[in-house]
Design an enzyme around this catalytic site. Sequence first.
Site, PDB file in Angstrom:
ATOM      1  N   HIS A 267      13.487  10.807  -2.787  1.00 40.39           N
ATOM      2  CA  HIS A 267      14.719  10.269  -2.186  1.00 40.39           C
ATOM      3  C   HIS A 267      14.455   8.802  -1.825  1.00 40.39           C
ATOM      4  O   HIS A 267      14.114   8.012  -2.691  1.00 40.39           O
ATOM      5  CB  HIS A 267      15.054  11.163  -0.980  1.00 40.39           C
ATOM      6  CG  HIS A 267      16.396  10.953  -0.358  1.00 40.39           C
ATOM      7  ND1 HIS A 267      17.383  10.187  -0.906  1.00 40.39           N
ATOM      8  CD2 HIS A 267      16.922  11.423   0.816  1.00 40.39           C
ATOM      9  CE1 HIS A 267      18.451  10.201  -0.123  1.00 40.39           C
ATOM     10  NE2 HIS A 267      18.191  10.935   0.939  1.00 40.39           N
ATOM     11  N   HIS A 306      18.866  10.672 -11.552  1.00 45.04           N
ATOM     12  CA  HIS A 306      19.647  10.948 -10.346  1.00 45.04           C
ATOM     13  C   HIS A 306      20.338  12.291 -10.509  1.00 45.04           C
ATOM     14  O   HIS A 306      20.752  12.632 -11.618  1.00 45.04           O
ATOM     15  CB  HIS A 306      20.708   9.852 -10.132  1.00 45.04           C
ATOM     16  CG  HIS A 306      21.223   9.818  -8.750  1.00 45.04           C
ATOM     17  ND1 HIS A 306      22.262  10.625  -8.332  1.00 45.04           N
ATOM     18  CD2 HIS A 306      20.822   9.125  -7.666  1.00 45.04           C
ATOM     19  CE1 HIS A 306      22.470  10.392  -7.053  1.00 45.04           C
ATOM     20  NE2 HIS A 306      21.622   9.497  -6.606  1.00 45.04           N
ATOM     21  N   ASP A 362      16.765   2.537  -6.543  1.00 47.01           N
ATOM     22  CA  ASP A 362      15.420   2.200  -6.089  1.00 47.01           C
ATOM     23  C   ASP A 362      14.597   1.450  -7.123  1.00 47.01           C
ATOM     24  O   ASP A 362      13.502   0.989  -6.819  1.00 47.01           O
ATOM     25  CB  ASP A 362      14.674   3.490  -5.695  1.00 47.01           C
ATOM     26  CG  ASP A 362      15.274   4.121  -4.468  1.00 47.01           C
ATOM     27  OD1 ASP A 362      15.522   3.381  -3.508  1.00 47.01           O
ATOM     28  OD2 ASP A 362      15.519   5.341  -4.472  1.00 47.01           O
TER      29      ASP A 362
HETATM   30  N1  CMC Z   1      10.951  10.650 -14.998  1.00 45.31           N
HETATM   31  C1  CMC Z   1      10.696  11.547 -15.983  1.00 45.31           C
HETATM   32  N2  CMC Z   1      11.388  12.674 -16.146  1.00 45.31           N
HETATM   33  C2  CMC Z   1      12.386  12.929 -15.284  1.00 45.31           C
HETATM   34  C3  CMC Z   1      12.715  12.042 -14.231  1.00 45.31           C
HETATM   35  C4  CMC Z   1      11.950  10.865 -14.112  1.00 45.31           C
HETATM   36  N3  CMC Z   1      12.210   9.982 -13.161  1.00 45.31           N
HETATM   37  N4  CMC Z   1      13.753  12.534 -13.532  1.00 45.31           N
HETATM   38  C5  CMC Z   1      14.068  13.704 -14.112  1.00 45.31           C
HETATM   39  N5  CMC Z   1      13.256  13.933 -15.169  1.00 45.31           N
HETATM   40  C6  CMC Z   1      13.336  15.056 -16.097  1.00 45.31           C
HETATM   41  C7  CMC Z   1      12.798  16.354 -15.488  1.00 45.31           C
HETATM   42  O1  CMC Z   1      11.431  16.511 -15.731  1.00 45.31           O
HETATM   43  C8  CMC Z   1      13.659  17.382 -16.158  1.00 45.31           C
HETATM   44  O2  CMC Z   1      13.169  17.550 -17.459  1.00 45.31           O
HETATM   45  P1  CMC Z   1      13.193  19.028 -18.165  1.00 45.31           P
HETATM   46  O3  CMC Z   1      14.657  19.357 -18.292  1.00 45.31           O
HETATM   47  O4  CMC Z   1      12.480  18.844 -19.456  1.00 45.31           O
HETATM   48  O5  CMC Z   1      12.470  19.933 -17.210  1.00 45.31           O
HETATM   49  C9  CMC Z   1      15.023  16.703 -16.302  1.00 45.31           C
HETATM   50  O6  CMC Z   1      14.725  15.292 -16.365  1.00 45.31           O
HETATM   51  C10 CMC Z   1      15.975  16.985 -15.150  1.00 45.31           C
HETATM   52  O7  CMC Z   1      15.326  16.633 -13.946  1.00 45.31           O
HETATM   53  P2  CMC Z   1      15.529  17.382 -12.561  1.00 45.31           P
HETATM   54  O8  CMC Z   1      14.299  17.218 -11.754  1.00 45.31           O
HETATM   55  O9  CMC Z   1      16.001  18.777 -12.834  1.00 45.31           O
HETATM   56  O10 CMC Z   1      16.734  16.559 -11.950  1.00 45.31           O
HETATM   57  P3  CMC Z   1      17.186  16.532 -10.437  1.00 45.31           P
HETATM   58  O11 CMC Z   1      18.633  16.253 -10.433  1.00 45.31           O
HETATM   59  O12 CMC Z   1      16.699  17.758  -9.736  1.00 45.31           O
HETATM   60  O13 CMC Z   1      16.363  15.293  -9.862  1.00 45.31           O
HETATM   61  C11 CMC Z   1      15.732  13.158  -9.094  1.00 45.31           C
HETATM   62  C12 CMC Z   1      16.899  14.068  -9.537  1.00 45.31           C
HETATM   63  C13 CMC Z   1      16.299  11.830  -8.579  1.00 45.31           C
HETATM   64  C14 CMC Z   1      14.974  13.840  -7.945  1.00 45.31           C
HETATM   65  C15 CMC Z   1      14.778  12.925 -10.296  1.00 45.31           C
HETATM   66  O14 CMC Z   1      15.474  12.287 -11.345  1.00 45.31           O
HETATM   67  C16 CMC Z   1      13.533  12.133  -9.913  1.00 45.31           C
HETATM   68  O15 CMC Z   1      12.548  12.711  -9.450  1.00 45.31           O
HETATM   69  N6  CMC Z   1      13.558  10.772 -10.097  1.00 45.31           N
HETATM   70  C17 CMC Z   1      12.425   9.950  -9.674  1.00 45.31           C
HETATM   71  C18 CMC Z   1      12.492   9.700  -8.173  1.00 45.31           C
HETATM   72  C19 CMC Z   1      13.582   8.731  -7.809  1.00 45.31           C
HETATM   73  O16 CMC Z   1      13.723   7.662  -8.399  1.00 45.31           O
HETATM   74  N7  CMC Z   1      14.341   9.070  -6.759  1.00 45.31           N
HETATM   75  C20 CMC Z   1      15.410   8.217  -6.212  1.00 45.31           C
HETATM   76  C21 CMC Z   1      16.760   8.817  -6.455  1.00 45.31           C
HETATM   77  S1  CMC Z   1      18.101   7.666  -6.137  1.00 45.31           S
HETATM   78  C22 CMC Z   1      18.010   7.237  -4.485  1.00 45.31           C
HETATM   79  C23 CMC Z   1      17.921   8.344  -3.521  1.00 45.31           C
HETATM   80  O17 CMC Z   1      18.413   9.468  -3.674  1.00 45.31           O
HETATM   81  O18 CMC Z   1      17.346   8.088  -2.448  1.00 45.31           O
END
Ligand code: CMC
Length: 429
Positions: A267, A306, A362
């Site tokens: 986050h 996201h 971010d």
């Molecule tokens: N790098 C590589 N792979 C990723 C990433 C990433 N940053 N984000 C998601 N994926 C992949 C994930 O491994 C999954 O792949 P598969 O379907 O093969 O298993 C797929 O994309 C879907 O990901 P998810 O984890 O199910 O998606 P989510 O909606 O639960 O997660 C998230 C959203 C923001 C937590 C995630 O994209 C992430 O960890 N991003 C990196 C951390 C980040 O930048 N966070 C800031 C978010 S914006 C500001 C805020 O909220 O504060």
Amino acid sequence: MADTITITDNRTGKQYELKVTDGTIRALDLRQIKTSDDDFGLMSYDPAFMNTASCRSAITLIDGDKGILRYRGYPIEQLAESSNFLEVAWLLLRGELPTAAQYADWTHQITHHTYVHEYLKRAMDGFQHDAHAMGKLTAFLATLSTFYPKSKAVRDPKVREEHIVKIIAKMPTIAAWCFRHSVGRPYVYPDNSLSYCGNFINMLFNIGQPRFDPDPILERALDVLFILHADHEQNCSANAARAVGSAETDPYCSLAAASAALYGPLHGGANEAVLRMLGQIGDIKNVPAFIDSCKGGSGRLMGFGHRVYKNYDPRAKIIKELAHKVFAVTGKNPALEIALELEKIALNDDYFVKRKLYPNVDFYSGLIYQAMGFPVEMFPVLFAIPRAAGWLAQWQEMLADNDQKIARPRQIYTGSDIRDFVAIDKRGA
Ligand code: CMC
């Protein structure tokens, strides 16, 4: 067209007609679907709230597919261009832009509640010099509740209003003191003649002079970053503020919970994680190998992806432009080239394209904060200051919503069936 949905329960052959309102069914309506009289009734299973609306909200709209973000109907691009953080905070909390008189009064109130109790310094002394700034901020939010026990009267709108003002006013003071503590510098008291961001910058960086006058471009850049971070509907920390607040916990402790949620690297801690990641990559030539390692599952590309945006995060677009204005004053952040290369490769890579992973808020914000002289531990704190306005707007809306009760999800129990207690000497090795 009838606004209902008919469900056939194949276990019993019975049919049920459920009302559809705003594209949703009420989860409680599922409870009538039973296989027998003593059946509890059907529930929905939705870990991480992937497809569950937990509230009705009139504050912020995100259209993730179109890359749209609006506060109270106003596009984020227009607010970033023409508004300022204090005006946006009012808008989030009240629903309308303030008139000139309201804005003057609001600014006066916020400016005159910026001081914190002197005892807070003693609490600060209890931390190690290298304590993480978010740990301190989170602790101080909870500590403030002990100074304001009357804030417990959360059902009284006047009391709520009083403490909303105090929190928005004091966030920069606490945040700046967290920073001063970590670098061993004396605390700087608020200066009522300065703007919200100007005062914050003065409390951070002033040393040995009557006042630290920031470059107006940097002061405005910080204000724009504050606007962009002010709210983001039902994100993890807003949900924490609402969930904890639903127990009628005071606003300081409710926001401490939100701050703890924001701290996490998935986050608000992501801006810090991006900078650490760029440092780890070290050189533009290492970018392809790093992307490959993310695709191989050995880590995430921080600042990408996201839960809601499946298109470019509109805040990231504004921040990327802002970065160039800031770097014109501070000099270019050497990590920018690595970030641009990462973005270029990721946006053309099948893995990221297929999963709709785009840069989020971010990805570039940390580069700006670093160029302005902030250590990485302060990045999530810089996110938390403006987000306090959003948390408070969400908390206030939750309390005024007659549909809401104490937040209390259900579970599917997967543990043992009933069994008899075994004395310790009879349990074997
Ligand atoms: N790098 C590589 N792979 C990723 C990433 C990433 N940053 N984000 C998601 N994926 C992949 C994930 O491994 C999954 O792949 P598969 O379907 O093969 O298993 C797929 O994309 C879907 O990901 P998810 O984890 O199910 O998606 P989510 O909606 O639960 O997660 C998230 C959203 C923001 C937590 C995630 O994209 C992430 O960890 N991003 C990196 C951390 C980040 O930048 N966070 C800031 C978010 S914006 C500001 C805020 O909220 O504060």
